[in-house]
Scaffold this motif. Structure first.
Motif, PDB file in Angstrom:
ATOM      1  N   TYR A 179      28.144 -49.429  43.519  1.00 52.16           N
ATOM      2  CA  TYR A 179      27.921 -48.487  42.347  1.00 52.16           C
ATOM      3  C   TYR A 179      27.216 -47.159  43.028  1.00 52.16           C
ATOM      4  N   ARG A 180      26.137 -47.551  43.981  1.00 46.85           N
ATOM      5  CA  ARG A 180      25.576 -46.192  44.323  1.00 46.85           C
ATOM      6  C   ARG A 180      26.269 -45.392  45.474  1.00 46.85           C
ATOM      7  N   LYS A 181      27.353 -45.872  45.920  1.00 46.16           N
ATOM      8  CA  LYS A 181      28.159 -45.340  47.048  1.00 46.16           C
ATOM      9  C   LYS A 181      29.092 -44.410  46.127  1.00 46.16           C
ATOM     10  N   PRO A 225      48.087 -47.031  36.577  1.00 41.55           N
ATOM     11  CA  PRO A 225      47.107 -47.735  35.993  1.00 41.55           C
ATOM     12  C   PRO A 225      47.029 -49.190  36.684  1.00 41.55           C
ATOM     13  N   MET A 226      45.708 -49.752  36.860  1.00 45.90           N
ATOM     14  CA  MET A 226      45.522 -51.007  37.374  1.00 45.90           C
ATOM     15  C   MET A 226      46.044 -52.151  36.525  1.00 45.90           C
ATOM     16  N   PRO A 227      46.648 -53.177  37.043  1.00 49.95           N
ATOM     17  CA  PRO A 227      46.960 -54.403  36.471  1.00 49.95           C
ATOM     18  C   PRO A 227      46.013 -55.002  35.335  1.00 49.95           C
ATOM     19  N   TYR A 228      44.841 -55.002  36.097  1.00 52.46           N
ATOM     20  CA  TYR A 228      43.560 -55.641  35.403  1.00 52.46           C
ATOM     21  C   TYR A 228      42.287 -54.916  35.976  1.00 52.46           C
ATOM     22  N   PHE A 229      41.268 -54.986  35.013  1.00 53.45           N
ATOM     23  CA  PHE A 229      39.908 -54.289  35.398  1.00 53.45           C
ATOM     24  C   PHE A 229      39.495 -54.933  36.617  1.00 53.45           C
ATOM     25  N   SER A 230      38.963 -54.000  37.655  1.00 53.72           N
ATOM     26  CA  SER A 230      38.024 -54.452  38.750  1.00 53.72           C
ATOM     27  C   SER A 230      36.979 -53.383  38.793  1.00 53.72           C
ATOM     28  N   ALA A 231      35.888 -53.683  39.027  1.00 52.44           N
ATOM     29  CA  ALA A 231      34.753 -52.760  38.977  1.00 52.44           C
ATOM     30  C   ALA A 231      34.908 -52.158  40.466  1.00 52.44           C
ATOM     31  N   LYS A 232      35.052 -52.874  41.504  1.00 52.54           N
ATOM     32  CA  LYS A 232      35.284 -52.425  42.897  1.00 52.54           C
ATOM     33  C   LYS A 232      36.346 -51.198  42.869  1.00 52.54           C
ATOM     34  N   ALA A 233      37.475 -51.795  42.369  1.00 57.84           N
ATOM     35  CA  ALA A 233      38.842 -50.768  42.257  1.00 57.84           C
ATOM     36  C   ALA A 233      38.389 -49.326  41.587  1.00 57.84           C
ATOM     37  N   SER A 234      37.736 -49.778  40.382  1.00 61.45           N
ATOM     38  CA  SER A 234      37.429 -48.775  39.660  1.00 61.45           C
ATOM     39  C   SER A 234      36.622 -47.623  40.269  1.00 61.45           C
ATOM     40  N   LEU A 235      35.364 -48.133  40.766  1.00 60.56           N
ATOM     41  CA  LEU A 235      34.649 -47.324  41.538  1.00 60.56           C
ATOM     42  C   LEU A 235      35.244 -46.415  42.861  1.00 60.56           C
ATOM     43  N   PHE A 274      30.212 -39.556  41.691  1.00 59.78           N
ATOM     44  CA  PHE A 274      30.457 -39.500  40.140  1.00 59.78           C
ATOM     45  C   PHE A 274      30.390 -37.673  39.798  1.00 59.78           C
ATOM     46  N   SER A 275      30.405 -36.913  40.551  1.00 56.85           N
ATOM     47  CA  SER A 275      30.092 -35.735  40.786  1.00 56.85           C
ATOM     48  C   SER A 275      31.182 -34.799  39.972  1.00 56.85           C
ATOM     49  N   HIS A 276      32.356 -35.369  39.845  1.00 54.56           N
ATOM     50  CA  HIS A 276      33.465 -34.639  38.821  1.00 54.56           C
ATOM     51  C   HIS A 276      33.526 -35.084  37.473  1.00 54.56           C
ATOM     52  N   MET A 277      32.832 -36.383  37.293  1.00 49.83           N
ATOM     53  CA  MET A 277      32.791 -36.987  36.016  1.00 49.83           C
ATOM     54  C   MET A 277      32.060 -36.150  34.851  1.00 49.83           C
ATOM     55  N   ARG A 278      32.715 -36.081  33.697  1.00 56.33           N
ATOM     56  CA  ARG A 278      32.167 -35.104  32.889  1.00 56.33           C
ATOM     57  C   ARG A 278      32.104 -35.775  31.298  1.00 56.33           C
ATOM     58  N   THR A 279      33.010 -36.747  31.046  1.00 54.56           N
ATOM     59  CA  THR A 279      33.072 -37.429  29.939  1.00 54.56           C
ATOM     60  C   THR A 279      34.019 -38.831  29.805  1.00 54.56           C
ATOM     61  N   GLY A 280      34.113 -39.449  28.725  1.00 58.76           N
ATOM     62  CA  GLY A 280      34.550 -40.612  28.687  1.00 58.76           C
ATOM     63  C   GLY A 280      34.226 -41.398  27.333  1.00 58.76           C
ATOM     64  N   ILE A 281      35.021 -42.473  27.257  1.00 58.36           N
ATOM     65  CA  ILE A 281      34.649 -43.314  25.775  1.00 58.36           C
ATOM     66  C   ILE A 281      34.256 -44.650  26.155  1.00 58.36           C
ATOM     67  N   MET A 282      33.045 -45.036  25.463  1.00 58.76           N
ATOM     68  CA  MET A 282      32.773 -46.449  25.488  1.00 58.76           C
ATOM     69  C   MET A 282      33.180 -46.973  23.949  1.00 58.76           C
ATOM     70  N   ALA A 283      34.102 -47.975  24.225  1.00 58.94           N
ATOM     71  CA  ALA A 283      34.294 -48.428  22.736  1.00 58.94           C
ATOM     72  C   ALA A 283      34.934 -49.971  22.846  1.00 58.94           C
ATOM     73  N   THR A 310      35.868 -42.227  42.945  1.00 57.24           N
ATOM     74  CA  THR A 310      35.561 -41.397  44.167  1.00 57.24           C
ATOM     75  C   THR A 310      36.750 -40.904  44.783  1.00 57.24           C
ATOM     76  N   GLN A 311      37.815 -41.502  45.006  1.00 57.29           N
ATOM     77  CA  GLN A 311      39.066 -41.066  45.521  1.00 57.29           C
ATOM     78  C   GLN A 311      39.808 -40.180  44.636  1.00 57.29           C
ATOM     79  N   GLU A 312      40.215 -40.212  43.436  1.00 58.44           N
ATOM     80  CA  GLU A 312      40.652 -39.314  42.663  1.00 58.44           C
ATOM     81  C   GLU A 312      40.058 -38.313  41.862  1.00 58.44           C
ATOM     82  N   LYS A 313      38.467 -38.342  42.205  1.00 56.47           N
ATOM     83  CA  LYS A 313      37.501 -37.176  41.525  1.00 56.47           C
ATOM     84  C   LYS A 313      37.915 -37.325  39.986  1.00 56.47           C
TER      85      LYS A 313
END
Length: 292
Positions: free
Chosen positions: A38-40, A1-11, A43-52, A15-18
């Motif tokens: 974002y456009r780089k 887990p990341m110590p804090y949220f980062s958009a760059k690290a998350s994106l 997301f081809s492996h993504m299938r689901t998730g939660i927004m809450a 990609t890296q962990e599929k």
């Protein structure tokens, strides 16, 4: 887990962990949508998730679900709070997209849910907004060494009073409309910030919108809309006001409109509306109208 949220690290991680599933609050999704990488991202492996974790604009969830965006076709929303972990309502990823994005789903198995009139405590019929209450295995035993606070939150029958305003529809699904304390009462009319926020965010130039109430000598309260624009976009107050007035009841259109770069947030990415309200009162010189 990341110590804090980062958009760059998350994106990069997606990609890296599929990555196949991503969970986060709306501000995290918005930050990723607006990031240069974002456009780089793959997301081809993504299938689901939660927004809450905060009010989730349906348009934001639907964008994340699109195959040419985050490809989160099975995205769902969950409603709950720390006192009722891990949640009280949720939809299934196999439910229709409109149900998954426009409601927070239906009660978890073995969890009872109801909507009550916050003043009388009477249960409300479907289609009417009231306070959401839940009861079941997921309800906390109490706040640590705070019996009075516990008594005010969990009643003698075991119902947890959320302080959130929701509505149950004819399907048994719940629609979140905001916090009791967030509700703005302007001249006796109830204004629900989330209704305005969800509409304003549909404007193609708008990235995010948060609405708070500020004191007013004549009406008791007025609405203030704090708007973040998409990168590179410009907009005038008359432009967004005209957009709102053509689609929202006149009394719901915020009296004050402010364009901002960011919102005050806690470490988990939740927007701190009380901080926005405090700053607005100071900036607008309304300190003498604040109730002590």
């Amino acid at each position: 887990p990341m110590p804090y949220f980062s958009a760059k690290a998350s994106l990069h991680c997606i990609t890296q962990e599929k990555v196949t599933a991503f969970n986060g609050v709306p501000t995290m999704f918005i930050a990723m949508f607006n990031h240069a990488d974002y456009r780089k991202t793959d997301f081809s492996h993504m299938r689901t998730g939660i927004m809450a974790g905060a009010g989730c604009p349906p348009e934001l969830m639907k964008r994340a679900a699109q195959p040419d965006e985050m490809n989160m076709t099975g995205i769902v929303s969950v409603y709950g709070q720390t006192e009722s972990a891990p949640g009280s309502t949720m939809s299934a990823w196999t439910d229709p997209l409109d149900l998954r994005t426009e409601t927070v789903g239906y009660a978890f198995p073995h969890v009872q849910c109801k909507i009550i009139d916050p003043e009388t405590g009477e249960e409300m019929p479907d289609g009417q907004i009231g306070e959401f209450c839940s009861r079941g295995y997921n309800i906390m035993k109490g706040y640590y060494k705070m019996p009075d606070a516990t008594f005010k939150t969990v009643d003698e029958d075991g119902w947890l009073h959320s302080g959130d305003l929701l509505m149950r529809d004819e399907r048994g699904c719940f629609v979140a409309t905001g916090r009791l304390k967030d509700m703005i009462i302007r001249g006796g009319e109830n204004i629900y910030p989330k209704e305005i926020e969800d509409f304003v965010i549909t404007h193609p130039k708008v990235s995010d919108c948060q609405v708070v109430g500020v004191p007013d000598a004549k009406y008791g309260e007025e609405a203030l809309a704090c708007i973040i624009l998409q990168d590179g976009e410009t907009m005038t107050e008359p432009e967004i006001r005209e957009f709102m007035m053509s689609n929202i009841a006149r009394h719901k259109v915020p009296r004050y409109i402010k364009f901002v770069e960011s919102y005050p947030m806690n470490a988990a990415g939740k927007i701190l509306k009380y901080k926005m309200r405090e700053a607005a009162v100071e900036e607008l010189g309304l300190q003498n109208l604040v109730k002590k």
